[in-house]
Scaffold this motif. Structure first.
Motif, mmCIF file in Angstrom:
data_model
loop_
_atom_site.group_PDB
_atom_site.id
_atom_site.type_symbol
_atom_site.label_atom_id
_atom_site.label_comp_id
_atom_site.label_asym_id
_atom_site.label_seq_id
_atom_site.Cartn_x
_atom_site.Cartn_y
_atom_site.Cartn_z
ATOM 1 N N UNK A 305 76.419 48.955 52.219
ATOM 2 C CA UNK A 305 75.568 48.655 53.761
ATOM 3 C C UNK A 305 73.916 49.345 53.744
ATOM 4 N N UNK A 306 72.996 48.919 54.181
ATOM 5 C CA UNK A 306 71.830 49.115 54.259
ATOM 6 C C UNK A 306 71.511 49.455 55.136
ATOM 7 N N UNK A 312 66.747 56.270 60.496
ATOM 8 C CA UNK A 312 66.875 57.721 60.465
ATOM 9 C C UNK A 312 66.185 58.416 61.236
ATOM 10 N N UNK A 313 64.373 57.609 60.964
ATOM 11 C CA UNK A 313 63.423 59.133 62.016
ATOM 12 C C UNK A 313 62.977 58.884 63.261
ATOM 13 N N UNK A 380 76.844 57.481 61.385
ATOM 14 C CA UNK A 380 75.133 57.026 61.295
ATOM 15 C C UNK A 380 74.917 55.434 61.184
ATOM 16 N N UNK A 381 75.702 55.218 60.671
ATOM 17 C CA UNK A 381 75.833 52.972 60.336
ATOM 18 C C UNK A 381 75.567 52.950 60.967
ATOM 19 N N UNK A 382 76.814 52.784 62.472
ATOM 20 C CA UNK A 382 77.310 52.337 63.577
ATOM 21 C C UNK A 382 76.728 52.199 64.848
ATOM 22 N N UNK A 383 75.570 53.340 64.283
ATOM 23 C CA UNK A 383 74.876 53.689 65.495
ATOM 24 C C UNK A 383 74.166 51.953 65.365
ATOM 25 N N UNK A 384 73.689 51.862 64.646
ATOM 26 C CA UNK A 384 73.238 50.616 64.460
ATOM 27 C C UNK A 384 71.948 50.029 65.217
#
Length: 671
Positions: A305-306, A312-313, A380-384
């Motif tokens: 996953x990328x 993030x910012x 974090x990734x799932x916040x997408x």
């Protein structure tokens, strides 16, 4: 098609017959219920004719029979988290999520599960884990999306690198056509195909026409269908080819409720690695991360996953998941690479082998072996999609070009070209996604409010489509075509294959009543926009300042982008009233949608006096769980206080509220 195409008399008669025939099921034609289902997680809004929540499969079948007599369109809906507009339409909506959510059977030996369409993915996964099995596709909405919705969209998710898309994990479907044929479909040998055709009737007609379609278009399908892992756009006509066993069930996966209704599914389960580790690489840029992806694939990770620094910012600006963000290594882009095995040592060894071999472009890395840290990074990734919405000081972002896919071996070059295209149009977007399969998610600051902004958006979509086609890719790698991309399909497939899609739909739905205007003969991309140029919401004065939303109550309400995290049934605070009732109106999203419709003024016209909104807000505990856990910080507790203050300015407060309000005076008298 507009709602005024159907007379009030027809709609009233339809509602009456449904209520008479569907004893025990829920039939809702009131304005508030229709408002709740007027949109999904996309840019689109279409007011439905009515809503049926069937308690049994037989009632779903009966609903279809009644709808057919009145010649009204149908749309079957799951969690309503679709991003391309396929879950809203001027149709009779059938919501399977409340009652048709049973796991009928799990056969651990055959690694199969029988499920109803409303089963939540995580419920199936938890049940399968008893046998150390899982259902492979796992989109970010895994704790609320339904199997029926996944079948409709051909959903994928994080682990499709090793476990495939939904289409790869469907064995058979029990389906119902709009004209009343109920049958099981799956793979079909040539002998079985001949027998089915010779059996005659409606079933024989369908199989005869499917065979003719396959024979006519097979060379074109083999030539034009992209040879990439994440081709989701269009219909799965390739599944009808002899080399794919004329798999009718898989041909129907991804049809977005435009062909048939799914009553039951048999899906494949696969072994679930019990010991997992997460290797996080940091890079200088997202395109460099894309370059490295192809070098990681030979090491057979469970996923790659990328995500980029823009996401993030934005999360830092919103003070979201700050503790989790500290787990990321240094860099301006990251790859999350997961390994699994029968022991922790095996998984760690796989990760360490990759660390030794892939060092030429890595700035930094972290190997996370404990489940808690891994879960924090996955959060974090799932916040997408929602992570880059409602960011202080930044323009709003939208779907509309958010899941294109290319060959992962060319991902880095595609990302550079796509970033250049964004710059040409002065657009900004975070870039993230399922890099192991070349699927790139974006959330772009389109201007959908002004006519000139729409013209620019259209121009961008054409160029973005041509760029993907240049790379041999797919307009959609996960979210489907719906209304957002269907108009562009001729640029990807050519007119002949688009005609084949139209013929495929006509085989199943000759009356064109299943979710019309999506995929085939689509509504225009810029029609039916939820907040387009015609969006002029009521701007009432408020008690609260709503300073984070420029003092604008409409903007505060519009924070909700429909991702539906508030519809999860396990874990977290949000939303307790939904967890108990399974009612959309008692979810954070449902309440926000009702307030949106109040400000819109088309369905709910009583402004602060709207009884349906008052009733929806009454069960809100004002726990602030939504403000804390919602990715865009929808604050229903504050919205409730605002609404109730205005409502009770014109209505008597309940006796208990008056007594509680006068407790200080009563206490003084009593003393």
């Amino acid at each position: 098609m507009k709602l005024n195409h159907y007379s009030n008399k027809l709609i009233n008669n339809l509602a009456t017959e449904l209520r008479t025939q569907l004893i025990g099921s829920e039939v809702r034609f009131d304005e508030a219920s229709r408002a709740l289902y007027a949109t999904d997680s996309s840019n689109y809004r279409q007011i439905p004719i009515g809503v049926v929540i069937p308690r049994t499969v037989d009632d779903l079948v009966k609903t279809t029979e009644i709808a057919r007599r009145y010649e009204v369109p149908l749309l079957v809906r799951g969690a309503g988290t679709s991003l391309a507009g396929q879950a809203c339409n001027v149709a009779l909506i059938i919501d399977t999520s409340k009652y048709l959510n049973k796991i009928i059977k799990i056969d651990a030996e055959q690694q199969l599960a029988w499920v109803e369409p409303g089963v939540i993915l995580d419920d199936l996964r938890m049940a399968a884990e008893q046998y150390q099995l899982t259902f492979g596709p796992d989109p970010a909405t895994h704790n609320r999306c339904t199997l029926g919705g996944m079948i409709g969209n051909n959903a994928s998710g994080v682990h499709s690198v090793t476990m495939g898309k939904t289409v790869d994990n469907v064995t058979a479907l029990e389906i119902l056509t709009y004209d009343g044929l109920r049958l099981w479909v799956g793979k079909t040998s040539e002998n079985e195909l001949t027998q089915l055709i010779e059996s005659g009737g409606r079933c024989g007609e369908i199989y005869r026409n499917l065979k003719m379609l396959r024979d006519q278009y097979a060379p074109l399908i083999r030539e034009k269908f992209p040879k990439i892992p994440r081709r989701v756009s269009g219909y799965n006509l390739d599944e009808l080819l002899p080399e794919n066993d004329f798999h009718v069930a898989r041909a129907l996966v991804g049809t977005e409720s435009t062909c048939v209704l799914v009553l039951q599914a048999i899906v494949k389960l696969c072994p679930s690695p019990q010991h997992r580790v997460l290797l996080v690489f940091g890079f200088t840029s997202i395109d460099v991360a894309g370059d490295v992806t192809s070098a990681i694939l030979p090491y057979h990770p469970l996923c790659i996953e990328g995500l980029d620094a823009d996401m993030i910012d934005d999360m830092r600006k919103k003070s979201k998941q700050l503790r989790n963000l500290d787990l990321l290594p240094s860099g301006r882009a990251w790859l999350l690479v997961e390994f699994g095995g029968y022991s922790l040592e095996e998984s760690v060894a796989k990760a360490q082998l990759l660390i030794k071999e892939v060092t030429f472009a890595v700035l930094d890395y972290r190997l996370l072996t404990d489940p808690v840290s891994q879960k924090q990074v996955w959060a974090i990734r799932e916040s997408g999609a929602a992570a880059t919405n409602s960011v202080p000081g930044e323009p709003e972002t939208y779907p509309g070009w958010e899941d294109a896919a290319v060959d992962p071996h060319h991902l880095g070059d595609y990302l550079r070209d796509f970033r250049h295209l964004l710059d040409q149009y002065s657009y900004k977007s975070s870039l993230y996604g399922h890099f192991g399969e070349g699927c790139v998610h974006a959330r772009i600051n389109f201007d959908l409010h002004q006519p000139e902004g729409l013209r620019q958006w259209r121009g961008f979509l054409v160029e973005a489509t041509d760029l993907v086609v240049k790379y041999g890719g797919s307009l959609s790698g996960e979210h489907g075509d719906g209304q957002a991309r269907a108009e562009l399909l001729p640029r990807m497939f050519g007119d002949e294959l688009v005609q084949a899609f139209s013929e495929f739909k006509a085989i199943w739905d000759p009356q064109q009543r299943m979710n019309p205007g999506k995929i085939v003969k689509p509504y225009p991309i810029d029609a039916d926009l939820r907040v387009g140029p015609n969006y002029q919401p009521w701007q009432p004065s408020t008690y609260f300042s709503f300073h984070q939303d420029q003092g604008n109550f409409a903007k505060a309400v519009n924070r909700c982008v429909g991702v539906g995290k508030c519809r999860r049934t396990h874990g977290g605070l949000m939303c307790p009233s939904y967890k108990v009732t399974r009612e959309e109106q008692y979810s954070t999203r449902g309440r926000a949608h009702l307030l949106f419709e109040m400000l819109q003024g088309e369905l709910l016209r009583d402004q602060w006096n709207t009884l349906a909104i008052k009733q929806a807000l009454e069960l809100c505990l004002a726990c602030k769980g939504c403000k804390h856990e919602c990715p865009v910080a929808v604050d229903i507790a504050t919205y409730k206080a605002e609404f109730m203050a205005h409502y009770y300015a014109n209505h008597w407060r309940p006796l208990q509220a008056q007594v509680l309000g006068k407790l200080p005076q009563l206490a003084y008298i009593a003393s």
